[in-house]
Design an enzyme around this catalytic site. Structure first.
Site, PDB file in Angstrom:
ATOM      1  N   LYS A  69       0.680  -3.166  -6.271  1.00 19.31           N
ATOM      2  CA  LYS A  69       1.120  -1.630  -5.780  1.00 19.31           C
ATOM      3  C   LYS A  69       1.909  -0.950  -6.947  1.00 19.31           C
ATOM      4  CE  LYS A  69      -0.808  -1.042  -1.569  1.00 19.31           C
ATOM      5  NZ  LYS A  69      -1.600  -0.141  -1.010  1.00 19.31           N
ATOM      6  N   ASP A 116       3.243   0.666   4.694  1.00 14.86           N
ATOM      7  CA  ASP A 116       3.369  -0.511   5.671  1.00 14.86           C
ATOM      8  C   ASP A 116       4.000  -1.616   5.265  1.00 14.86           C
ATOM      9  OD1 ASP A 116       1.264  -1.263   3.874  1.00 14.86           O
ATOM     10  OD2 ASP A 116      -0.200  -0.381   5.170  1.00 14.86           O
TER      11      ASP A 116
END
Length: 370
Positions: A69, A116
């Site tokens: 990410k 999340d």
């Protein structure tokens, strides 16, 4: 097969997947600890699937982070801050350039992200590199280990009483002149930043293509990518839709199959995504608008899976000496679930993306034992 579903994509048109705009090669190289991540063989997984090879693009330690990410978060932060300050990217984008822009602006900026787990962790890490505060919002029930990692970057973590979509809405509400929202999903009126997140993932796929071109690994015939809001899978589609792979497979959580349902309906569809799952990174109810067209045109088939298949894939990769989080193993899990229906053969070379290492140690120990 119980717990899984195979859907033929009626909208596939791989030659018309939208082109991306990947970062200048020097940008990610300017971040501390940058290096291409390895592509690992997984012979035990290959034997289970009955294919020639399984290649695992291992993103479990990208720049010291637990997932890929950071690639999207860093590039989107660079582009987002410059846009907020009315600046254009320099000829050689870099972290140092961004630091200089932030320091010279005189404007107090705070990065904001909904997550999340891994995306928010990455945004918090980028904020720390820039010396900026960060606010990261997480849905109720997020594993404490994930919350702790985000907080360890110096970010303020806020728990939202709701699911991932509720968390996205809460982050959007914080956007103002001094709060720069860096979310990885898009909605009407918010497309640029998620598009830059998607573009940032292109560095990972460029590494795979470079390895193929150099003869370091064979050309994949089957590529599987897990889908949450769809940014990662869109990047995969952009990289491989025009390459020789005979089959691109998108894999979703059965209870949050928003892209699959969108493909069936031919329009953006939101699903509840209310259930508990070990695949927290895929528990997203609304597809990203910025990524949807690439997903609908790029994937030949979609597979939806429940937790049992993800846990099986984690154990299988563990047997090959590869430690994967549940969402990170989901691409392989989809192939395991529908191996026969997908028509996998002994000639196939399969590429899967290990997008995260275990970020919930309690869950990981339960799955692999010990």
């Amino acid at each position: 097969m119980p717990g899984s579903r195979l859907v033929e994509n009626p909208h596939v048109d791989r030659m018309h997947v939208p082109a991306g705009d990947p970062p200048a090669p020097g940008f990610h190289a300017s971040l501390p600890g940058f290096a291409p991540t390895p592509i690992r063989p997984a012979p035990t997984a290959a034997a289970r699937l009955g294919v020639a090879q399984v290649l695992v693009k291992d993103e479990s330690r990208r720049m010291g982070m637990p997932s890929f990410k950071i690639l999207g978060a860093s590039w989107a932060t660079y582009r987002g801050i410059l846009a907020r300050l009315g600046r254009t990217p320099g000829p050689e984008p870099s972290l140092d350039e961004l630091r200089d822009v932030v320091a010279s602006s005189g404007r107090p900026l705070t990065l904001v992200a909904a997550t999340d787990g891994n995306h928010g962790h990455a945004v918090a890490h980028v904020a720390a590199l820039l010396g900026l505060p960060a606010v990261v919002l997480v849905p109720a029930g997020t594993a404490q280990s994930r919350v702790d990692r985000i907080a360890a970057e110096g970010a303020e973590v806020r728990v939202v009483d709701g699911n991932y979509d509720d968390t996205i809405a809460a982050s959007a509400a914080l956007d103002d002149e001094t709060h720069v929202v860096v979310d990885d999903t898009s909605w009407e009126g918010y497309a640029d930043v998620p598009g830059w997140v998607l573009d940032g993932y292109g560095t990972m796929l460029a590494e795979v293509v470079a390895a193929v071109v150099a003869g370091e690994v064979p050309e994949p015939t089957v590529v599987a990518a897990q889908i949450g809001v769809g940014a990662l899978s869109a990047a995969v589609a952009r990289a491989f839709a025009r390459r020789p792979a005979r089959l691109l497979v998108g894999v979703e959580l059965t209870d949050a199959a928003c892209v699959t349902e969108s493909a069936i309906a031919g329009r953006l569809v939101t699903v509840p995504a209310e259930g508990d799952t070990c695949m927290a990174g895929l528990n997203c109810g609304t597809p990203s608008l910025a990524a949807l067209e690439s997903n609908l045109r790029g994937y030949d088939r979609f597979v939806t899976i429940d937790d049992g298949f993800a846990e099986d894939a984690v154990r299988l990769l563990h047997a090959d000496g590869i430690e994967a989080g549940e969402s990170g193993a989901a691409g392989l899990a989809g192939l395991l679930a529908e191996r026969d229906a997908l028509g996998l053969t002994t000639d196939d070379v399969v590429l899967v993306l290990l997008t995260e290492r275990p970020t919930d140690p309690v869950s990981f120990r339960r799955i692999v034992g010990g």
